[in-house]
Design a protein around this motif. Structure first.
Motif, PDB file in Angstrom:
ATOM      1  N   ASP B 195      -1.545   6.464  -7.480  1.00 41.18           N
ATOM      2  CA  ASP B 195      -1.456   5.241  -8.284  1.00 41.18           C
ATOM      3  C   ASP B 195      -2.513   4.228  -7.908  1.00 41.18           C
ATOM      4  O   ASP B 195      -2.971   3.463  -8.757  1.00 41.18           O
ATOM      5  CB  ASP B 195      -0.070   4.611  -8.117  1.00 41.18           C
ATOM      6  CG  ASP B 195       0.975   5.429  -8.833  1.00 41.18           C
ATOM      7  OD1 ASP B 195       0.701   5.869  -9.962  1.00 41.18           O
ATOM      8  OD2 ASP B 195       2.062   5.656  -8.265  1.00 41.18           O
ATOM      9  N   ASP B 196      -2.866   4.216  -6.639  1.00 43.09           N
ATOM     10  CA  ASP B 196      -3.759   3.168  -6.152  1.00 43.09           C
ATOM     11  C   ASP B 196      -4.643   3.797  -5.087  1.00 43.09           C
ATOM     12  O   ASP B 196      -4.232   3.960  -3.951  1.00 43.09           O
ATOM     13  CB  ASP B 196      -2.908   2.023  -5.567  1.00 43.09           C
ATOM     14  CG  ASP B 196      -3.777   0.880  -5.074  1.00 43.09           C
ATOM     15  OD1 ASP B 196      -5.011   0.920  -5.262  1.00 43.09           O
ATOM     16  OD2 ASP B 196      -3.201  -0.060  -4.477  1.00 43.09           O
ATOM     17  N   CYS B 199     -12.009   4.743  -4.982  1.00 41.24           N
ATOM     18  CA  CYS B 199     -12.766   5.557  -5.947  1.00 41.24           C
ATOM     19  C   CYS B 199     -13.899   6.258  -5.196  1.00 41.24           C
ATOM     20  O   CYS B 199     -14.774   5.598  -4.637  1.00 41.24           O
ATOM     21  CB  CYS B 199     -13.335   4.677  -7.060  1.00 41.24           C
ATOM     22  SG  CYS B 199     -14.012   5.640  -8.438  1.00 41.24           S
ATOM     23  N   ARG B 212     -10.633  -0.203  -7.179  1.00 43.50           N
ATOM     24  CA  ARG B 212      -9.704   0.897  -6.952  1.00 43.50           C
ATOM     25  C   ARG B 212      -9.288   1.547  -8.271  1.00 43.50           C
ATOM     26  O   ARG B 212      -9.481   0.980  -9.340  1.00 43.50           O
ATOM     27  CB  ARG B 212      -8.513   0.401  -6.139  1.00 43.50           C
ATOM     28  CG  ARG B 212      -8.987  -0.057  -4.737  1.00 43.50           C
ATOM     29  CD  ARG B 212      -7.860  -0.529  -3.875  1.00 43.50           C
ATOM     30  NE  ARG B 212      -6.921   0.514  -3.471  1.00 43.50           N
ATOM     31  CZ  ARG B 212      -7.126   1.351  -2.450  1.00 43.50           C
ATOM     32  NH1 ARG B 212      -8.229   1.320  -1.738  1.00 43.50           N
ATOM     33  NH2 ARG B 212      -6.211   2.248  -2.142  1.00 43.50           N
ATOM     34  N   THR B 214      -6.588   4.504 -10.450  1.00 39.37           N
ATOM     35  CA  THR B 214      -5.441   5.397 -10.573  1.00 39.37           C
ATOM     36  C   THR B 214      -6.029   6.776 -10.851  1.00 39.37           C
ATOM     37  O   THR B 214      -6.794   6.954 -11.798  1.00 39.37           O
ATOM     38  CB  THR B 214      -4.509   4.922 -11.701  1.00 39.37           C
ATOM     39  OG1 THR B 214      -3.909   3.690 -11.274  1.00 39.37           O
ATOM     40  CG2 THR B 214      -3.426   5.928 -11.994  1.00 39.37           C
ATOM     41  N   GLN B 236      -7.422   0.911 -11.556  1.00 34.67           N
ATOM     42  CA  GLN B 236      -6.096   0.907 -10.948  1.00 34.67           C
ATOM     43  C   GLN B 236      -5.074   0.242 -11.873  1.00 34.67           C
ATOM     44  O   GLN B 236      -5.322  -0.845 -12.403  1.00 34.67           O
ATOM     45  CB  GLN B 236      -6.160   0.190  -9.599  1.00 34.67           C
ATOM     46  CG  GLN B 236      -5.005   0.531  -8.672  1.00 34.67           C
ATOM     47  CD  GLN B 236      -3.782  -0.292  -8.931  1.00 34.67           C
ATOM     48  OE1 GLN B 236      -3.889  -1.501  -9.134  1.00 34.67           O
ATOM     49  NE2 GLN B 236      -2.618   0.342  -8.973  1.00 34.67           N
TER      50      GLN B 236
END
Ligand code: FES
Ligand SMILES: [Fe+2]
Ligand SMILES: [Zn+2]
Lengths: 72, 347
Positions: B195-196, B199, B212, B214, B236
């Motif tokens: 989810d978080d 990158c 960030r 997902t 994210q």
């Protein structure tokens, strides 16, 4: 993804969820029986042994579908 | 490690097969591949019936292969249509022609009893031939048994350690997976939904996302050969809408074909198809270079592992933990396929 449900097309599906925040795996047989385990080898053995062994002492897990973790 | 016969395997990317003779050994069977003038891909046994000279070391004359040693000439069905110095062609003068299907830009060959070859059973990778996607691809020969590559791809937690700085970040190894085995279709699914997450450069540079993300990894393994990784990358907190296109996310369809060559070597075919920056050549060049680097990191590690394992007794001791749940499932389906195929070589 509902536990114990069959795949589209009617296949038998075994599922193993790694319970978030824990080291625990939850195995769900296509018949709805469930079991918790701490490692995957024994869990696969239990799942693939369907329906034999589903009655062995397990950590009973609440089944969200309301079905009992009993042999099919 | 035994092979699963009576199965389709990728022998080449379509672009590798042309008017030059290409040698590939699949499940221990030497093949020569080429394309007819009409564009049809052909796979013949790569051994002349006369004195076993490799046809791949020979030359094409139109749609026929002329053996480079004494000139036996074979048509695309494997029948010998010319022998030197005499009119009579022996009835047994032919080489095996393998069933071939070119689909989704891949050249599949059937290894086993040809009566059982059903093209409808070949798993699909449609993104590789879809104009809405840009594709980069390659093939790395691996000096390791195919099972090591299956293990490698089924457990992506290794990205964090082996591919740090490319595709690995801490969250990959830290995020729990869900594994499903569709027993009747013979497919393994492994999902890891972060989810978080940080990158990694592979996606930061190709998508332009800053900050960030997902990051979802959904694996579909169709044993024995085809492995699909559906990779969804979004800023994210951005999730697919309840209905309609998931247009706020970037999608990469990462395809591997795992083709056993010999008992201790494997072809690692790879491709990355993306639905973003499809016209940007610099993104293609970057993703090609990066994925090649990542694949070669795996190749180096698996080549070392093969040498270690090959020197050990058959049933070496392993220890499996939660991250191995999908790999164990894949091994079992493979073992089932190995057990169900025909035995011995088709001749
Ligand atoms: S080996 Fe091919 S023609 Fe003699
Ligand atoms: Fe890897
Ligand atoms: Zn069961």
């Amino acid at each position: 993804m509902s536990p114990g449900a069959d795949a589209p097309g009617g296949g038998r599906v075994y599922r193993v969820h790694w319970v978030p925040g824990t080291d625990t795996l939850r195995g769900i047989c296509h018949c709805g029986a469930q079991r918790l385990a701490e490692e995957p080898v024994a869990l696969w053995q239990w799942l693939l042994d369907h329906p034999r062994g589903h009655h062995l002492p397990t950590v009973p897990a609440a089944d969200p579908t309301g079905r009992q973790a009993v042999p099919a | 490690m035994e092979f699963a016969r009576d199965q389709w395997y990728v022998a080449a990317h379509g672009v590798e097969v042309g008017r030059d003779l290409l040698a590939r050994t699949v499940l221990g069977e030497p093949l020569v591949l080429y394309r007819t003038g009409a564009g049809e891909a052909v796979a013949l046994a790569d051994r002349c019936v006369h004195r076993r000279f490799p046809l791949s070391q020979s030359r094409l004359d139109g749609d026929t292969v002329v053996c480079g040693y004494h000139g036996f000439t074979y048509d695309p069905t494997g029948a010998c249509v010319f022998v030197p110095g005499q009119q009579r062609i022996p009835r047994t003068a032919r080489v095996a022609a393998y069933p071939v299907v070119e689909q989704d830009s891949l050249v599949w060959v059937w290894i086993g009893d040809r009566e059982r070859a059903d093209p409808a059973t070949i798993p699909r990778a449609p993104w590789l031939a879809d104009p809405r996607y840009a594709v980069v691809r390659g093939m790395a020969p691996l000096d390791a048994r195919y099972g090591l590559l299956v293990d490698n791809l089924m457990d992506l937690s290794h990205e964090t350690y082996l591919h740090g700085g490319y595709i690995g970040t801490p969250e990959v190894a830290d995020t729990p997976i869900t594994t499903e085995v569709d027993e009747d279709r013979g497919v393994v699914h492994v999902s890891r939904h972060m989810d978080d997450a940080e990158c990694p450069p592979f996606y930061a540079r190709s998508t332009g996302i800053q900050g960030r993300i997902t990051r979802w990894q959904d694996i579909e393994y169709h044993p024995p050969c085809l492995y699909l990784l559906h990779s969804r990358i979004a800023p994210q907190g951005v999730y697919p809408p309840a209905e309609g296109e998931d247009s706020a996310a970037f999608h990469a369809e990462i395809v591997y074909a795992i083709t056993p060559s010999t008992a201790h070597s494997t072809y690692d075919f790879w491709a990355v198809a993306r639905d973003f920056a499809v016209d940007d050549e610099s993104v293609s060049a970057y993703l090609h270079q990066s994925n090649h680097t990542v694949v070669m990191q795996d190749v180096a590690a698996l080549n070392v592992l093969e040498r270690v394992i090959a020197a050990e007794p058959e049933r070496y001791q392993e220890l499996s933990i939660n991250i191995d749940t999908g790999g164990l499932a894949a091994r079992r389906l493979l073992a089932r396929l190995v057990g169900s195929g025909t035995v011995g070589a088709p001749r």
